[in-house]
Design a protein around this motif. Structure first.
Motif, PDB file in Angstrom:
ATOM      1  N   ASN A  80       1.205  -1.669   0.415  1.00 57.69           N
ATOM      2  CA  ASN A  80      -0.322  -0.103   0.232  1.00 57.69           C
ATOM      3  C   ASN A  80       0.834   1.427  -0.174  1.00 57.69           C
ATOM      4  O   ASN A  80       1.887   1.439   0.447  1.00 57.69           O
ATOM      5  N   ASP A  81      -0.025   2.503  -0.363  1.00 55.90           N
ATOM      6  CA  ASP A  81       0.925   3.615  -0.336  1.00 55.90           C
ATOM      7  C   ASP A  81       0.753   4.022   1.203  1.00 55.90           C
ATOM      8  O   ASP A  81       0.652   5.279   0.729  1.00 55.90           O
ATOM      9  N   VAL A  82       1.778   3.631   1.958  1.00 52.52           N
ATOM     10  CA  VAL A  82       1.431   4.348   3.328  1.00 52.52           C
ATOM     11  C   VAL A  82       3.348   4.618   4.382  1.00 52.52           C
ATOM     12  O   VAL A  82       3.636   3.839   3.266  1.00 52.52           O
ATOM     13  N   ASP A  83       3.158   5.111   4.740  1.00 50.97           N
ATOM     14  CA  ASP A  83       4.433   5.784   5.551  1.00 50.97           C
ATOM     15  C   ASP A  83       4.753   5.197   6.538  1.00 50.97           C
ATOM     16  O   ASP A  83       5.687   4.767   6.667  1.00 50.97           O
ATOM     17  N   PHE A  92       2.128  11.944   7.472  1.00 55.10           N
ATOM     18  CA  PHE A  92       2.021  10.873   7.072  1.00 55.10           C
ATOM     19  C   PHE A  92       1.589  10.224   6.682  1.00 55.10           C
ATOM     20  O   PHE A  92       0.178  10.110   7.232  1.00 55.10           O
ATOM     21  N   LYS A  93       1.309   9.046   5.631  1.00 51.40           N
ATOM     22  CA  LYS A  93      -0.444   8.637   5.791  1.00 51.40           C
ATOM     23  C   LYS A  93      -0.486   7.347   6.557  1.00 51.40           C
ATOM     24  O   LYS A  93       1.691   6.274   6.773  1.00 51.40           O
ATOM     25  N   THR A  94      -0.742   7.017   7.575  1.00 51.97           N
ATOM     26  CA  THR A  94      -0.931   5.946   8.169  1.00 51.97           C
ATOM     27  C   THR A  94      -1.455   4.613   8.925  1.00 51.97           C
ATOM     28  O   THR A  94      -2.808   5.079   8.147  1.00 51.97           O
ATOM     29  N   GLU A  95      -0.993   3.605   8.728  1.00 53.64           N
ATOM     30  CA  GLU A  95      -2.073   2.375   8.802  1.00 53.64           C
ATOM     31  C   GLU A  95      -1.542   1.766  10.309  1.00 53.64           C
ATOM     32  O   GLU A  95      -0.684   1.180  10.646  1.00 53.64           O
TER      33      GLU A  95
END
Ligand code: UDP
Ligand code: MG
Length: 314
Positions: free
Chosen positions: A111-114, A185-188
């Protein structure tokens, strides 16, 4: 490549085992990795165990602190030393299950997560008092900083971008859990069950936990200082109400001589003093933080199979 950062303090019984377990799991999943152990000034043979595994295998390095700087400093030293495209922070006692690293890795890869954040399903075995305090602590942080921290842990996978951002943050009093949320940032999220400690016992004494809580709160919010100002405002409002009341009594003639003046003066000065103290506190805290331009930690040596750097200072 994935860097696994493991702060360790008096973990002589865990180093070898943790290195083996983590290596096996990552190898069997074909993940290219390195392990960075940080010895946070242990008083047992942790450093000997650590440097021995580092000398034995290519993808393990061991960083030695000159004294105990605390887990926060160890985390940030690890982030600076790690070379991976992503870093995973985990505890040495395997309370953060290594299988979850693979899960985090897949989430990050596909996935596009950081940031892949490990959240505790439950808090594991803790006594009621500790549970109560940590709940209070996180409520306070949540309310004052707007970051949702309740089930948060230091168990996280963070992308190189985030690592660089964190490395650029100049503050001395760090609070990794909050800072890694603060940078954005993108977090999952990934959920994990807190396992039982593999070997030895928890390194947190009541004293160190209180220190940690106070440090974290003061380095992340100035809410306690603002409280003084709020109290100042409240006393000011009360002083106005009581002031009107005493004036009323004086004018309509049922008060002792001089009494009104004393009350009004006292209320007014108290609120003004409180208010000014609050403002001074603000500036004081800012200056205090700026002026202590100390390094977060001091590394005395780094051991890897190929090189051994001595007395490197950050
Ligand atoms: N730790 C550290 N420095 C310290 C205290 C702890 O590097 O001053 C490390 C410790 O070796 C472990 C992790 O931080 O890898 C978590 O510590 P511990 O398991 O004692 O805490 P708990 O799991 O009880 O919160
Ligand atoms: Mg633990």
């Amino acid at each position: 490549m994935l860097s696994i950062i493991i702060p360790s303090y008096n973990e002589e019984g865990n180093i070898k085992h943790t290195a083996d377990v983590v290596s096996d799991i990552l190898k069997s999943n074909n993940i290219d990795f390195e392990i960075v152990f940080i010895n946070d000034g242990s008083s047992d043979s942790t450093w000997e165990k650590m440097s021995a595994v580092a000398l034995e295998r290519d993808n393990i390095s061991a960083v030695n602190f000159s004294r105990n700087f605390g887990k926060e400093s160890a985390i940030f030293a690890g982030l600076e030393v790690a070379k991976g495209d992503a870093c995973v922070l985990m505890d040495c006692d395997l309370q953060h299950p290594p299988e979850t690293i693979v899960e985090m890795y897949n989430v990050w890869k596909n996935n596009d997560v950081d940031i892949v954040e490990g959240r505790k399903k439950d808090r594991g075995k803790e006594n009621i008092l500790y549970k109560g305090f940590s709940l209070l602590f996180y409520r306070m942080i949540n309310k004052t900083s707007g970051l949702d921290m309740e089930a948060a842990s230091d168990f996280k996978l963070i992308d190189r971008k985030v690592v660089d951002a964190l490395n650029r943050m100049p503050e001395r009093l760090t609070f990794f859990r909050a800072m890694s949320s603060w940078v954005g940032f993108k977090t999952e999220k990934v959920y994990f069950e807190v396992a039982e400690r593999a070997e030895g016992e928890s390194k947190w004494s009541v004293r160190s936990l209180i220190k940690y809580a106070v440090n974290s709160i003061t380095s992340f919010t100035s809410a306690p200082l603002q409280l003084v100002t709020v109290f100042g405002v409240i006393t000011f409002i009360i002083s106005i109400i009581l002031g009107i009341n005493t004036l009323y009594n004086k004018i309509w003639g049922n008060s002792a001589a001089g009494f009104s003046t004393v009350i009004i003066l006292q209320l007014l000065t108290t609120s003004i003093i409180m208010f000014s103290l609050g403002i001074i506190g603000f500036y004081l805290s800012k200056i205090y933080e700026e002026i202590k331009n100390r390094p977060r930690y001091i590394i005395s040596e780094i051991v890897t199979k190929n090189k051994s750097e001595k007395e490197k200072e950050h």
